[in-house]
Design an enzyme around this catalytic site. Structure first.
Site, PDB file in Angstrom:
ATOM      1  N   SER A  44      -1.463  -7.394 -45.680  1.00  0.00           N
ATOM      2  CA  SER A  44      -2.828  -7.388 -46.014  1.00  0.00           C
ATOM      3  C   SER A  44      -3.316  -8.633 -46.368  1.00  0.00           C
ATOM      4  CB  SER A  44      -3.070  -6.230 -47.146  1.00  0.00           C
ATOM      5  OG  SER A  44      -1.886  -6.118 -48.055  1.00  0.00           O
ATOM      6  N   THR A  45      -2.359  -9.548 -47.268  1.00  0.00           N
ATOM      7  CA  THR A  45      -2.915 -10.758 -47.609  1.00  0.00           C
ATOM      8  C   THR A  45      -2.918 -11.765 -46.261  1.00  0.00           C
ATOM      9  OG1 THR A  45      -1.466 -10.682 -49.252  1.00  0.00           O
ATOM     10  CG2 THR A  45      -2.206 -12.958 -48.760  1.00  0.00           C
ATOM     11  N   TYR A 133       6.236  -0.063 -46.241  1.00  0.00           N
ATOM     12  CA  TYR A 133       5.267  -0.976 -47.100  1.00  0.00           C
ATOM     13  C   TYR A 133       4.573   0.038 -47.927  1.00  0.00           C
ATOM     14  CZ  TYR A 133       1.296  -3.966 -48.155  1.00  0.00           C
ATOM     15  OH  TYR A 133       0.012  -4.632 -48.724  1.00  0.00           O
ATOM     16  N   LYS A 161       9.030  -2.347 -49.416  1.00  0.00           N
ATOM     17  CA  LYS A 161       8.291  -3.360 -49.992  1.00  0.00           C
ATOM     18  C   LYS A 161       7.464  -2.507 -51.096  1.00  0.00           C
ATOM     19  CE  LYS A 161       4.136  -6.147 -49.103  1.00  0.00           C
ATOM     20  NZ  LYS A 161       3.482  -6.283 -50.174  1.00  0.00           N
ATOM     21  N   THR A 163       4.957  -2.081 -53.728  1.00  0.00           N
ATOM     22  CA  THR A 163       3.858  -2.338 -54.455  1.00  0.00           C
ATOM     23  C   THR A 163       3.277  -1.498 -55.376  1.00  0.00           C
ATOM     24  OG1 THR A 163       3.525  -4.072 -52.697  1.00  0.00           O
ATOM     25  CG2 THR A 163       1.706  -3.611 -54.211  1.00  0.00           C
ATOM     26  N   GLY A 185       6.278  -5.891 -54.689  1.00  0.00           N
ATOM     27  CA  GLY A 185       5.076  -6.287 -54.213  1.00  0.00           C
ATOM     28  C   GLY A 185       3.886  -6.684 -55.115  1.00  0.00           C
ATOM     29  N   ASP A 187       2.710  -9.213 -57.873  1.00  0.00           N
ATOM     30  CA  ASP A 187       3.320 -10.525 -58.488  1.00  0.00           C
ATOM     31  C   ASP A 187       3.151 -10.748 -60.015  1.00  0.00           C
ATOM     32  OD1 ASP A 187       2.439 -10.556 -55.632  1.00  0.00           O
ATOM     33  OD2 ASP A 187       1.627 -12.637 -55.666  1.00  0.00           O
ATOM     34  N   GLU A 188       2.130  -9.745 -60.391  1.00  0.00           N
ATOM     35  CA  GLU A 188       2.175  -9.824 -61.798  1.00  0.00           C
ATOM     36  C   GLU A 188       2.929  -9.006 -62.745  1.00  0.00           C
ATOM     37  OE1 GLU A 188       0.317  -8.791 -59.460  1.00  0.00           O
ATOM     38  OE2 GLU A 188      -1.594  -7.902 -60.018  1.00  0.00           O
ATOM     39  N   SER A 204       1.071 -12.432 -52.547  1.00  0.00           N
ATOM     40  CA  SER A 204       0.205 -13.435 -51.934  1.00  0.00           C
ATOM     41  C   SER A 204      -0.012 -14.958 -52.758  1.00  0.00           C
ATOM     42  CB  SER A 204      -1.346 -12.819 -52.169  1.00  0.00           C
ATOM     43  OG  SER A 204      -1.532 -12.394 -53.612  1.00  0.00           O
TER      44      SER A 204
HETATM   45  O1  MN9 Z   1       1.291  -8.276 -50.945  1.00  0.00           O
HETATM   46  C1  MN9 Z   1      -0.132  -8.332 -52.862  1.00  0.00           C
HETATM   47  N1  MN9 Z   1      -1.356  -7.196 -52.436  1.00  0.00           N
HETATM   48  C2  MN9 Z   1      -2.360  -7.310 -52.154  1.00  0.00           C
HETATM   49  C3  MN9 Z   1       0.895  -7.926 -52.002  1.00  0.00           C
HETATM   50  O2  MN9 Z   1      -3.161  -8.455 -51.881  1.00  0.00           O
HETATM   51  C4  MN9 Z   1      -3.092  -6.218 -51.644  1.00  0.00           C
HETATM   52  C5  MN9 Z   1      -0.165  -8.903 -53.916  1.00  0.00           C
HETATM   53  O3  MN9 Z   1       0.568 -10.259 -53.813  1.00  0.00           O
HETATM   54  C6  MN9 Z   1      -1.223  -9.104 -55.006  1.00  0.00           C
HETATM   55  O4  MN9 Z   1      -2.280  -9.887 -54.337  1.00  0.00           O
HETATM   56  C7  MN9 Z   1      -1.051  -9.578 -56.168  1.00  0.00           C
HETATM   57  C8  MN9 Z   1      -2.153  -9.878 -57.179  1.00  0.00           C
HETATM   58  O5  MN9 Z   1      -2.667  -8.550 -57.596  1.00  0.00           O
HETATM   59  O6  MN9 Z   1      -0.209  -8.979 -56.998  1.00  0.00           O
END
Ligand code: MN9
Length: 290
Positions: A44-45, A133, A161, A163, A185, A187-188, A204
């Site tokens: 998606s990024t 994913y 992955k 998320t 997935g 990052d936070e 991302s």
């Molecule tokens: O790939 C990313 N998800 C999306 C994973 O962009 C939908 C994350 O890296 C987020 O951008 C990141 C910030 O919320 O965790």
């Protein structure tokens, strides 16, 4: 050591066409400056769900060529168009990619049997391993522990992955599938994911902040939890600022400030407003201009 993958961004020109030179610069920055262990291409990024088949192929080609096997590559080929997903899977494995990934098919509320069929079909005729994913917040598709067990019964499906903010499910997955690859997935939420035993992370923000994240992982592995927590806070100050200003434009604008021609976002994502540009300038000045 847990691996850090940047979810690769793609540079687009003002008209939304792929900027190959800029995209190569992002790849070089991720490898040479950020020191990532790998790149997740076509996620998606990478704005992939706004692109066509030929554009996705082009990006996989650029990444394969520029990376030249210096770091790991994962190609995200999935989407609700299964024929295209299979074509992309074939295309990338012929280029040389060894690991592919596919988002859970979305929009049509597919049954689990349909989802399982989708994954088995994607890997059936290609010599590649696949990472599921799973990003339920955006796809609306949630997979249970038993769903994962059924998908993982296909030996070519090597992991996920993940998320998802469900740490109970993550703990159950880790316990039940010690040999599957789990890459975090969000990052936070890296530190809690590390504690649950993930094998690495894909995100991302690692296009601009992988160095701090590698330090955090090292602190965690050394048992220095206080330092890992401090770095998690620092990292999340940056992520919060990026999210508040718009994550995709802000990462690209920060890259731009670092001298990388990251270009624009693809429509329907908006062009940068003055406010977003100012916001990104402030983020850069506060967190990155050291
Ligand atoms: O790939 C990313 N998800 C999306 C994973 O962009 C939908 C994350 O890296 C987020 O951008 C990141 C910030 O919320 O965790």
């Amino acid at each position: 050591m847990q691996k850090v993958y940047a979810a690769l961004m793609v540079s687009f020109d003002e008209d939304g066409n792929i900027d190959e030179k800029g995209t190569r610069e992002i790849i070089r920055h991720d490898i040479d400056v950020e020191g990532v262990d790998g790149l997740y291409v076509g996620g998606s990024t990478g704005e992939n769900f706004m692109l066509g088949l030929e554009e996705n192929k082009k990006i996989f080609e650029i990444a394969w060529d520029e990376v030249d096997q210096q770091v790991d590559l994962i190609a995200q080929v999935g989407g609700p168009n299964l024929k295209e997903a299979k074509e992309l899977a074939k295309f990338v494995t012929e280029l040389g990619y060894k690991t592919i990934s596919a988002v859970t098919p979305f929009y049509y509320n597919f049954t689990f049997d349909e989802i399982k069929h989708y994954y088995d079909e994607i890997v059936k005729d290609v010599d590649a391993k696949l990472l599921i994913y799973s990003i339920s917040a955006l796809t609306g598709v949630s997979l249970s522990l038993d769903n994962f067990a059924k998908l993982f019964s296909n030996p070519k499906i090597i992991g996920v992955k993940y998320t998802n903010a469900d740490f109970y499910l993550l703990e159950r997955l880790r316990e039940r599938f010690p040999d599957k690859l789990i890459l975090s997935g969000f990052d936070e939420m890296l530190l809690p994911a590390l504690i649950e035993g993930v094998d690495g992370c894909i995100g991302s923000t690692y296009n601009v902040n992988a160095r701090m994240v590698k330090e955090e992982i090292a602190a965690y592995n050394n048992g220095d939890i206080a330092k890992a927590q401090e770095l998690e806070h620092k990292k999340n100050d940056i992520i919060t600022a990026l999210l508040n200003n718009g994550i995709y434009p802000s990462i690209k604008l920060v890259l731009q400030k670092m001298g990388v021609h990251a270009g624009y976002n693809r429509e329907p994502m908006a062009k940068y407003t003055d406010k977003v540009i100012e916001g990104a300038d402030e983020i850069y000045a506060k967190y990155f201009n050291k």
